[in-house]
Design an enzyme around this catalytic site. Structure first.
Site, short mmCIF file in Angstrom:
data_model
loop_
_atom_site.label_atom_id
_atom_site.label_comp_id
_atom_site.label_asym_id
_atom_site.label_seq_id
_atom_site.Cartn_x
_atom_site.Cartn_y
_atom_site.Cartn_z
N SER A 29 0.52 -0.63 7.50
CA SER A 29 -0.55 0.35 7.31
C SER A 29 -1.69 0.11 8.30
CB SER A 29 -1.11 0.24 5.88
OG SER A 29 -1.70 -1.03 5.69
N ARG A 89 0.77 -1.24 0.00
CA ARG A 89 0.00 0.00 0.00
C ARG A 89 0.80 1.29 0.00
NH1 ARG A 89 -2.60 -3.71 2.78
NH2 ARG A 89 -4.67 -4.26 2.04
N HIS A 128 0.51 -14.65 9.22
CA HIS A 128 -0.01 -14.87 7.86
C HIS A 128 0.72 -15.99 7.13
CE1 HIS A 128 -1.89 -10.56 7.61
NE2 HIS A 128 -2.67 -11.43 8.19
N ASN A 172 6.58 4.21 11.25
CA ASN A 172 6.04 4.03 9.90
C ASN A 172 6.34 5.27 9.05
OD1 ASN A 172 4.54 1.83 8.57
ND2 ASN A 172 3.14 3.46 7.96
#
Ligand code: NAD
Length: 246
Positions: free
Chosen positions: A192, A36, A120, A212
């Site tokens: 994000s 992103r 994940h 970030n």
């Protein structure tokens, strides 16, 4: 950045063993694109939730495998960057505890982080419906000859051992929840915080800190926000907490 890094170092000293939650942003400096980042993310023009979903693998396997390979094949040759190395040093010295990563690359392990949970999944293996397990890198190699890789044992369809959109979370997700409930602080690096339910992990510890490059929806809830490169910020943090003895 310096003043925010000093405040983050003080927070880590007050909350030893903080959990670190990392996202794709920690690996961009190793050459693996995130999803992103404006303009440069892999899916600047496509929705990852649609292309990399359980449904896409079932209905349009050629498109799925083409995207999957172009997104992640480069991960096998990537090297840990300064951010992964600084986090491993901080973990080895006890300034941070478990690393919980949304990433499917293995750069935290290769940098020497002692405990990594992959909520994940990972890029090591793929399996068919009959349960045969094979190397995912070899499966991707089949794409030279055919549009969809198959199980070498039974020629059936295979699925990478990663959590796709619409998939169940990995067993590491429950372990991560338990670690975070016990934790005074979670430090989020390079995420994000847009992907549910992994983004909810940012809110389970008593306090939150963020490193970030771009703003996140959780910035207003964080005790400290360091805005900038993960590699630079974590190297600066390691310098404050550990000095330069490598
Ligand atoms: P994301 O792509 O949604 O967001 C990445 C964030 O990192 C952005 O906010 C961006 O501003 C920031 N960022 C990018 N480069 C940075 C840098 N050098 N320093 C500091 N910040 C930086 O990533 P996500 O939140 O992890 O969610 C995407 C999902 O896709 C996750 O499941 C993720 O693991 C997966 N994914 C994994 C990889 C990988 O394994 N390396 C790569 C792409 C996507």
């Amino acid at each position: 950045m310096d003043e925010a890094v000093d405040r983050l170092a003080a927070l880590l000293l007050a909350c030893p063993g903080a959990v670190v939650l990392t996202g794709a942003g920690i690996s961009t400096e190793s050459g693996i694109p995130d999803f992103r980042s404006p303009g440069t993310g892999i899916y600047a023009n496509d929705d990852p939730a649609e292309v990399l979903s359980v449904e896409a693998l079932a209905r349009r396997p050629e498109r799925f495998w083409g995207f999957f390979a172009s997104s992640f094949e480069g991960s096998y040759g990537a090297q840990p960057n300064a951010g992964h190395v600084a986090l491993a040093r901080l973990a080895q010295a006890g300034h941070v505890g478990t690393i919980v990563t949304q990433n499917i690359d293995d750069l935290h392990e290769r940098a020497g982080s002692p405990e990594v949970l992959h909520v994940h999944g990972h890029l090591r293996t793929a399996r068919c419906r009959r349960g045969h397990v094979h190397g995912l890198e070899q499966a991707l190699g089949q794409l030279q000859a055919r549009p969809v890789p198959v199980c070498p044992d039974c020629a059936g369809p295979i699925k990478p051992d990663v959590v796709l959109f619409g998939d169940q979370m990995s067993p590491d997700f429950e372990r991560a929840i338990a670690r975070l409930h016990d934790s005074d602080l979670v430090l989020v690096v390079g995420s994000s915080l847009a992907v549910y339910p992994a983004n909810q992990l940012a809110f389970l510890a008593r306090r939150l800190a963020i490193i970030n490059r771009d703003p996140t929806p959780a910035d207003g809830r964080a005790s400290v926000v360091v805005r900038g490169s993960a590699g630079e910020a974590l190297s600066a943090l390691a310098m404050v907490l550990l000095g330069d003895d490598r």
